[in-house]
Design an enzyme around this catalytic site. Sequence first.
Site, PDB file in Angstrom:
ATOM      1  CG  HIS A   1      -3.118  -4.180   4.266  1.00 20.67           C
ATOM      2  ND1 HIS A   1      -4.113  -3.368   4.865  1.00 20.67           N
ATOM      3  CD2 HIS A   1      -2.193  -3.360   4.639  1.00 20.67           C
ATOM      4  CE1 HIS A   1      -3.674  -2.301   5.436  1.00 20.67           C
ATOM      5  NE2 HIS A   1      -2.526  -2.276   5.462  1.00 20.67           N
TER       6      HIS A   1
ATOM      7  CG  ASN B   1      -4.888   1.729   7.813  1.00 23.53           C
ATOM      8  OD1 ASN B   1      -5.205   0.834   6.771  1.00 23.53           O
ATOM      9  ND2 ASN B   1      -3.806   1.658   8.372  1.00 23.53           N
TER      10      ASN B   1
HETATM   11  C1  HEM Z   1      -0.925  -2.400   1.655  1.00 21.93           C
HETATM   12  C2  HEM Z   1       3.508  -0.222   2.230  1.00 21.93           C
HETATM   13  C3  HEM Z   1       1.582   2.821   5.536  1.00 21.93           C
HETATM   14  C4  HEM Z   1      -2.891   1.478   4.095  1.00 21.93           C
HETATM   15  C5  HEM Z   1       0.329  -2.012   1.422  1.00 21.93           C
HETATM   16  C6  HEM Z   1       1.543  -2.878   0.691  1.00 21.93           C
HETATM   17  C7  HEM Z   1       2.644  -2.306   0.876  1.00 21.93           C
HETATM   18  C8  HEM Z   1       2.551  -1.140   1.735  1.00 21.93           C
HETATM   19  C9  HEM Z   1       4.169  -2.564   0.295  1.00 21.93           C
HETATM   20  C10 HEM Z   1       0.897  -3.886  -0.105  1.00 21.93           C
HETATM   21  C11 HEM Z   1       0.608  -3.702  -1.352  1.00 21.93           C
HETATM   22  C12 HEM Z   1       0.026  -4.807  -2.395  1.00 21.93           C
HETATM   23  O1  HEM Z   1       0.592  -5.646  -2.494  1.00 21.93           O
HETATM   24  O2  HEM Z   1      -0.818  -4.643  -3.038  1.00 21.93           O
HETATM   25  C13 HEM Z   1       3.127   0.636   2.930  1.00 21.93           C
HETATM   26  C14 HEM Z   1       4.291   1.548   3.491  1.00 21.93           C
HETATM   27  C15 HEM Z   1       3.771   2.543   4.420  1.00 21.93           C
HETATM   28  C16 HEM Z   1       2.357   2.133   4.645  1.00 21.93           C
HETATM   29  C17 HEM Z   1       5.781   1.441   2.971  1.00 21.93           C
HETATM   30  C18 HEM Z   1       4.485   3.656   5.380  1.00 21.93           C
HETATM   31  C19 HEM Z   1       5.772   3.856   4.935  1.00 21.93           C
HETATM   32  C20 HEM Z   1       0.265   2.721   5.319  1.00 21.93           C
HETATM   33  C21 HEM Z   1      -0.733   3.585   5.903  1.00 21.93           C
HETATM   34  C22 HEM Z   1      -2.048   3.070   5.340  1.00 21.93           C
HETATM   35  C23 HEM Z   1      -1.736   1.948   4.686  1.00 21.93           C
HETATM   36  C24 HEM Z   1      -0.432   4.931   6.641  1.00 21.93           C
HETATM   37  C25 HEM Z   1      -3.017   3.925   5.830  1.00 21.93           C
HETATM   38  C26 HEM Z   1      -3.619   5.040   6.161  1.00 21.93           C
HETATM   39  C27 HEM Z   1      -2.599   0.259   3.401  1.00 21.93           C
HETATM   40  C28 HEM Z   1      -3.776  -0.657   2.765  1.00 21.93           C
HETATM   41  C29 HEM Z   1      -3.271  -1.662   1.951  1.00 21.93           C
HETATM   42  C30 HEM Z   1      -1.988  -1.219   2.242  1.00 21.93           C
HETATM   43  C31 HEM Z   1      -5.164  -0.356   3.049  1.00 21.93           C
HETATM   44  C32 HEM Z   1      -3.805  -2.726   1.500  1.00 21.93           C
HETATM   45  C33 HEM Z   1      -4.223  -2.368  -0.001  1.00 21.93           C
HETATM   46  C34 HEM Z   1      -4.991  -3.243  -0.634  1.00 21.93           C
HETATM   47  O3  HEM Z   1      -6.272  -3.754  -0.242  1.00 21.93           O
HETATM   48  O4  HEM Z   1      -4.660  -4.125  -1.660  1.00 21.93           O
HETATM   49  N1  HEM Z   1       1.210  -0.943   2.112  1.00 21.93           N
HETATM   50  N2  HEM Z   1       2.220   1.193   3.658  1.00 21.93           N
HETATM   51  N3  HEM Z   1      -0.442   1.580   4.739  1.00 21.93           N
HETATM   52  N4  HEM Z   1      -1.412  -0.288   2.924  1.00 21.93           N
HETATM   53 FE1  HEM Z   1       0.310   0.526   3.300  1.00 21.93          FE
END
Ligand code: HEM
EC number: 1.11.1.6
Length: 509
Positions: free
Chosen positions: A67, A140
Amino acid sequence: MVANDAPASTLKYSEKPVYTASNGCPVADPEAFQRVGSNGPLLLQDFHLIDLLAHFDRERIPERVVHAKGAGAYGEFVVTHDVTDLTSIDMLSSVGKKTPCIARFSTVGGEKGSSDTARDPRGFSIKFYTDEGNWDWVYNNTPVFFIRDPTKFPLFIHTQKRNPQTNLKDATMFWDYLSTHQEAIHQVMHLFSDRGTPYSYRHMNGYSGHTHKWTKPDGTFNYVQVHLKTDQGSKTFTNEEAGKMAAENPDWNTQDLFDAISKGDYPSWTVYVQVLSPEQAEKFRWNIFDLTKVWPQKEVPLRPVGKWTLNKNVENYFAEIEQVAFSPSHLVPGVEPSADPVLQSRLFSYPDTHRHRLGVNYQQIPVNAPLRAFNPYLRDGAMAVNGNYGANPNYPSSYRSLTYKPVKATNDHEKWAGAAVSFLSEVTPEDYVQAKGLWDVLGKQPGQQDNFVGNVAGHLSAAKEDTRKRTYEMFGRVDKELGSRIATETEKLAPAPGSRAAGSAQARI
Ligand code: HEM
Ligand code: NDP
């Protein structure tokens, strides 16, 4: 303040501040530098120049590992319907109650400078500054996800990013993973429908995907899933339009959001919940902790909760959007995570990555700071800029009483007992049922099934032959005709066996 008597952040363009070095010392000319004579070497004493260069050398912080490309704005949430029978969340405590927030939308796989219109799920994050702490929705634009086993997240993400040798996006890696982990099929159906290329951030829905618990002080709770439906109407690009826009204006979605808010055309979403009591959840056909499944809306109707509007652009992208730090573990009284293992892993992963990306005191950055927080035991560390709790004791001291708000435990529902096991879910015929449901939904919308087949074929044709074949079989398990249509269209586009492009071509959008 010596040189300027107001903090930099409050100075207006109409004011004429005195230009200074970072220590506040007035500087006569921002472009001049100190040297010996008019042709000689530089002087180490030129703090202004060294400050400028050294600061520039450190301008970049790590981009988000996923992201990375995104845009955002401020807004507010207004409760429109009473949900106090479901939860004691303060933000939802009375009809008409307003809560300020910041949101960030994003693509997932691309780097910080990548195109906004890439085929990808879209991130849909909101930080609500509630009276009882920050409540983050890290959602999402799709109601399901690719995995239900948390260990797979980094492995799966690697396949959506660049090949470790060629540094190219790699269609074989992409489809090799998906065709060998077919629990992803429902999300693949969403991704390759035209909703995989939304027209803009304003024209897409948001979904919690995960099940949460909404709780009440008496210990009772319900399971919920949150939906945000765009009031602008769902609008998408075709594959061709998205590709054209990627070339013409890779920042299209960023610009669209900023321009709309600038001219007062504020985007809004209607917020709903689906609700299952613990008893209903037990009898439900679908495992409510399985992120690859939806709760069919005919069986679990949407219940309106509120209206969410974005109405103010940020002043500074880096300060307010690059540094905003969302986490599914930023919760408030009245909401709890469910036992969904992917959600449980995320509770750990986000604050962990924030400590790496922004530092241990990331909650002190103004955009992340709660309206009120008091924890004098979280002390020191890099960039402790909030006064560091002054003389407050850094342990629970008998000389300084704090108020501890009692929290009533939520009634148990799931009772956990058993040996510690190494677990991996299995793919069963049930995993194709909701994917087929979506294929049928597309069938009711003119041209959408044709677009789906074309969207897959354009991408899959760049994969190696055996991966292509395995993928046809996967789609055939959703719907026989879908499998054979994809095979026919893909093979028309696939490079001839032995040609240079086979298996290594860059995946198309
Ligand atoms: C961003 C991990 C599953 C939605 C991120 C980031 C990590 C991460 C490390 C970066 C955050 C940052 O640097 O600020 C994971 C892991 C998951 C997972 C380990 C599953 C084990 C999901 C799922 C969704 C999701 C299932 C939605 C239902 C998001 C969103 C962002 C993000 C929206 C962006 C946040 C922003 O705008 O700063 N994720 N994620 N992720 N993830 Fe996940
Ligand atoms: P219904 O048959 O009652 O309604 C279909 C739903 O499909 C709509 O409400 C709409 O969700 C969504 N939809 C419509 N067009 C598209 C499209 N082009 N791409 C993706 N989604 C679309 O829904 P069910 O709940 O019985 O589910 C049927 C299928 O709809 C499922 O297989 C699921 O993939 C999909 N769906 C289900 C959702 C849920 O939470 N139950 C949410 C979204 C999609 P919306 O109004 O949210 O846009």
